[in-house]
Design a protein around this motif. Structure first.
Motif, PDB file in Angstrom:
ATOM      1  N   ALA A   1     -10.253  40.825  40.896  1.00  0.00           N
ATOM      2  CA  ALA A   1     -10.050  40.716  39.452  1.00  0.00           C
ATOM      3  C   ALA A   1      -8.583  40.442  39.150  1.00  0.00           C
ATOM      4  O   ALA A   1      -7.683  40.763  39.938  1.00  0.00           O
ATOM      5  N   LEU A   2      -8.328  39.804  37.971  1.00  0.00           N
ATOM      6  CA  LEU A   2      -6.962  39.604  37.490  1.00  0.00           C
ATOM      7  C   LEU A   2      -6.502  40.893  36.835  1.00  0.00           C
ATOM      8  O   LEU A   2      -7.088  41.345  35.844  1.00  0.00           O
ATOM      9  N   LEU A   3      -5.439  41.474  37.372  1.00  0.00           N
ATOM     10  CA  LEU A   3      -4.987  42.771  36.908  1.00  0.00           C
ATOM     11  C   LEU A   3      -3.616  42.666  36.274  1.00  0.00           C
ATOM     12  O   LEU A   3      -2.737  41.940  36.771  1.00  0.00           O
ATOM     13  N   VAL A   4      -3.432  43.409  35.181  1.00  0.00           N
ATOM     14  CA  VAL A   4      -2.135  43.551  34.526  1.00  0.00           C
ATOM     15  C   VAL A   4      -1.943  45.027  34.217  1.00  0.00           C
ATOM     16  O   VAL A   4      -2.920  45.774  34.098  1.00  0.00           O
ATOM     17  N   PRO A   5      -0.695  45.477  34.094  1.00  0.00           N
ATOM     18  CA  PRO A   5      -0.486  46.866  33.673  1.00  0.00           C
ATOM     19  C   PRO A   5      -1.097  47.106  32.299  1.00  0.00           C
ATOM     20  O   PRO A   5      -1.030  46.250  31.409  1.00  0.00           O
ATOM     21  N   ARG A   6      -1.681  48.245  32.126  1.00  0.00           N
ATOM     22  CA  ARG A   6      -2.357  48.545  30.864  1.00  0.00           C
ATOM     23  C   ARG A   6      -1.379  48.560  29.701  1.00  0.00           C
ATOM     24  O   ARG A   6      -1.726  48.159  28.584  1.00  0.00           O
ATOM     25  N   ASP A   7      -0.122  48.990  29.945  1.00  0.00           N
ATOM     26  CA  ASP A   7       0.835  49.061  28.852  1.00  0.00           C
ATOM     27  C   ASP A   7       1.441  47.705  28.510  1.00  0.00           C
ATOM     28  O   ASP A   7       2.263  47.606  27.602  1.00  0.00           O
TER      29      ASP A   7
ATOM     30  N   ASN B   1      -3.295  32.992  33.785  1.00  0.00           N
ATOM     31  CA  ASN B   1      -3.277  32.565  35.176  1.00  0.00           C
ATOM     32  C   ASN B   1      -2.621  33.616  36.072  1.00  0.00           C
ATOM     33  O   ASN B   1      -1.731  34.357  35.648  1.00  0.00           O
ATOM     34  N   GLU B   2      -3.068  33.642  37.319  1.00  0.00           N
ATOM     35  CA  GLU B   2      -2.481  34.539  38.310  1.00  0.00           C
ATOM     36  C   GLU B   2      -1.028  34.134  38.567  1.00  0.00           C
ATOM     37  O   GLU B   2      -0.685  32.954  38.617  1.00  0.00           O
TER      38      GLU B   2
ATOM     39  N   SER C   1       6.239  34.349  25.036  1.00  0.00           N
ATOM     40  CA  SER C   1       5.407  34.039  23.881  1.00  0.00           C
ATOM     41  C   SER C   1       4.049  34.726  24.030  1.00  0.00           C
ATOM     42  O   SER C   1       3.653  35.134  25.124  1.00  0.00           O
ATOM     43  N   ARG C   2       3.365  34.834  22.918  1.00  0.00           N
ATOM     44  CA  ARG C   2       2.059  35.485  22.922  1.00  0.00           C
ATOM     45  C   ARG C   2       1.053  34.670  23.727  1.00  0.00           C
ATOM     46  O   ARG C   2       0.992  33.450  23.617  1.00  0.00           O
ATOM     47  N   LYS C   3       0.240  35.403  24.504  1.00  0.00           N
ATOM     48  CA  LYS C   3      -0.839  34.773  25.266  1.00  0.00           C
ATOM     49  C   LYS C   3      -2.097  35.609  25.044  1.00  0.00           C
ATOM     50  O   LYS C   3      -2.219  36.728  25.551  1.00  0.00           O
ATOM     51  N   PRO C   4      -3.076  35.117  24.267  1.00  0.00           N
ATOM     52  CA  PRO C   4      -4.298  35.899  24.020  1.00  0.00           C
ATOM     53  C   PRO C   4      -5.055  36.134  25.330  1.00  0.00           C
ATOM     54  O   PRO C   4      -5.187  35.237  26.171  1.00  0.00           O
ATOM     55  N   VAL C   5      -5.557  37.334  25.494  1.00  0.00           N
ATOM     56  CA  VAL C   5      -6.347  37.690  26.679  1.00  0.00           C
ATOM     57  C   VAL C   5      -7.562  38.496  26.233  1.00  0.00           C
ATOM     58  O   VAL C   5      -7.600  39.046  25.130  1.00  0.00           O
ATOM     59  N   ARG C   6      -8.537  38.579  27.124  1.00  0.00           N
ATOM     60  CA  ARG C   6      -9.716  39.391  26.894  1.00  0.00           C
ATOM     61  C   ARG C   6      -9.752  40.497  27.946  1.00  0.00           C
ATOM     62  O   ARG C   6      -9.571  40.234  29.140  1.00  0.00           O
TER      63      ARG C   6
END
Length: 434
Positions: free
Chosen positions: A377-383, A423-424, A403-408
């Motif tokens: 899975a594509l992971l990012v820090p929750r904060d 993107n990774e 800049s803002r990047k919308p994610v789901r």
């Protein structure tokens, strides 16, 4: 103009701050001081401008993060206690007979020691029981001798009574013969014969009746002695059995684990010389090859657990030691909390895969139960994920600016979130940089 040329000449050939010699005109000295102050001010302004323009290097690990692809795991932390799957509890023996108090330990196997079947685990003080056995044996022998003497006396008394009874029967026969001669005797002699005959019959009847009563009394007296003899024999056997029970041997091969019991106003493991009440389990013999963890799970979290879920098990006493396991069993009925009747907790058993000599019962354990796993899975820090209304976005690096990047958000745990729409390898800001 001439004055400016003179100033330029001074700046080119003389230092910024000149030593004013005595005798120079006051106006010239004042102008030089003004020029020097202006030069110093300009230098300070240049230095400040450079410091302002050069921002300190940000710590990329603290302020930014990179979108990575890895396995996402959502888990729940539970605490429990290690216990053996196969074990036998050793309790202080319950002795037979009256007047039994606490038991004093004279020999005790060390906690953590390995024992084989038949090895001595614990020995209690046997002196009192040995003394009781000897005393009751002496009492038993005494009653046996009394019974033998009583039987001999009763046999002699029965023989005497039988002889008297036989004599009475002879007297009856003899007087009966004399009665037949009454026809040829005088009335007085005949009357005497009749009285003698009646008296002989009465004596015979009395002897027969008392004979039976004496035999019943003899049997009762003998039975009383036999009961006392049997009681003394039972007490002797109790004392002998108690003496044997005061030595406990290992029923199986395993490791000795001493339980904490209430002694001397506090909890602690028993030692040689301690007193233990009968029936108190103070020791376990465990099979170290099979261990499990028992935990109490709050009613709010138990719904997330299921039999077969993977769990990682760590020991608080040994942080470097880690095991894998599974959820084996979940209790169907909750246990009421001691703080509130509305709060319930459920007993859950977790199996442990693997073995280590340090893995012993009664160790506190922390368990991370795997609730969800998403591979790759594509992971990012929750904060790093921000919200604006119903939209979630991250601040992504876009050629030197963010800049803002919308994610789901597809899933998240306490520290990471699974996202899509980015993107990774993209560099993003975290909340630390705000």
């Amino acid at each position: 103009m001439k004055h400016l040329l003179e100033v330029s000449e001074v700046e080119r050939h003389e230092p910024a701050v000149q030593v004013i010699r005595p005798g120079q005109p006051k106006e010239r000295r004042r102008s030089l001081l003004v020029i020097a102050a202006m030069i110093v001010t300009a230098l300070v302004a240049i230095v400040l401008a450079r410091n302002v323009g050069a921002k300190p290097a940000a710590n990329p690990a603290a302020a930014t993060a990179t979108v990575k692809r890895a396995d996402f795991i959502r888990s729940i932390r539970i605490t429990g206690t290690v216990e053996a799957v196969n074990f036998l509890a050793i309790a202080a023996p319950r002795l037979s007979g009256p007047g039994l108090g606490t038991l004093i330990i004279t020999k005790l196997a060390a906690s953590g020691s390995r024992v084989k079947k038949g090895d001595l685990l614990v020995q209690f003080d046997q002196q009192q029981q040995i003394k009781n056995a000897l005393e009751q044996e002496a009492t038993y022998v005494d009653f046996v001798e009394q019974i033998n003497k009583k039987k001999a006396d009763q046999t002699a008394a029965q023989g005497s009574d039988e002889s008297a009874l036989h004599q009475a029967e002879n007297d009856v026969n003899s007087t009966a013969f004399e009665v037949r001669r009454n026809e040829i005797l005088s009335k007085i002699d005949a009357e005497k014969n009749n009285l003698a005959y009646e008296q002989a019959k009465a004596t015979l009847a009395q002897l027969r009746k008392t004979f039976d009563l004496k035999r019943q009394a003899a049997r009762a007296e003998l039975k009383s002695l036999e009961i006392q003899r049997d009681r003394a024999r039972d007490a002797m056997e109790y004392a002998r059995k108690n003496t044997g029970r005061l030595e406990i041997h290992a029923p199986i091969d395993g490791v000795v684990v001493l339980n904490s019991i209430w002694k001397g106003g506090q909890f602690g493991e028993v030692q040689e010389g301690d007193e233990v009440r009968a029936g108190v389990p103070f020791m376990q013999i465990v099979n170290p090859g099979a261990m499990q963890v028992r935990a109490r799970v709050n009613q709010a979290d138990v719904s997330m657990l299921g039999v077969g879920q993977t769990v990682r098990i760590g020991l608080d006493a040994y942080p470097d030691l880690s095991f894998t396991g599974k959820v084996e069993r979940i209790a169907a009925i909750g246990v009421t909390s001691g703080l509130s009747d509305r709060v319930r907790s459920f007993n859950v058993l977790f199996s442990i895969a693997g073995y280590d000599p340090r893995l012993m019962p009664d160790l506190s354990a922390s368990l991370d139960v795997e609730l969800q796993r998403i591979p790759g899975a594509l992971l990012v820090p929750r904060d790093s994920v921000r919200s604006s209304g119903n939209e979630n976005y991250v601040l992504a690096d876009d050629g030197g600016r963010y800049s803002r990047k919308p994610v789901r958000i597809d899933a998240e745990n306490d520290i990471e979130a699974v996202v899509s729409g980015i993107n990774e390898g993209t560099r993003i800001l975290t909340s630390v940089s705000q």
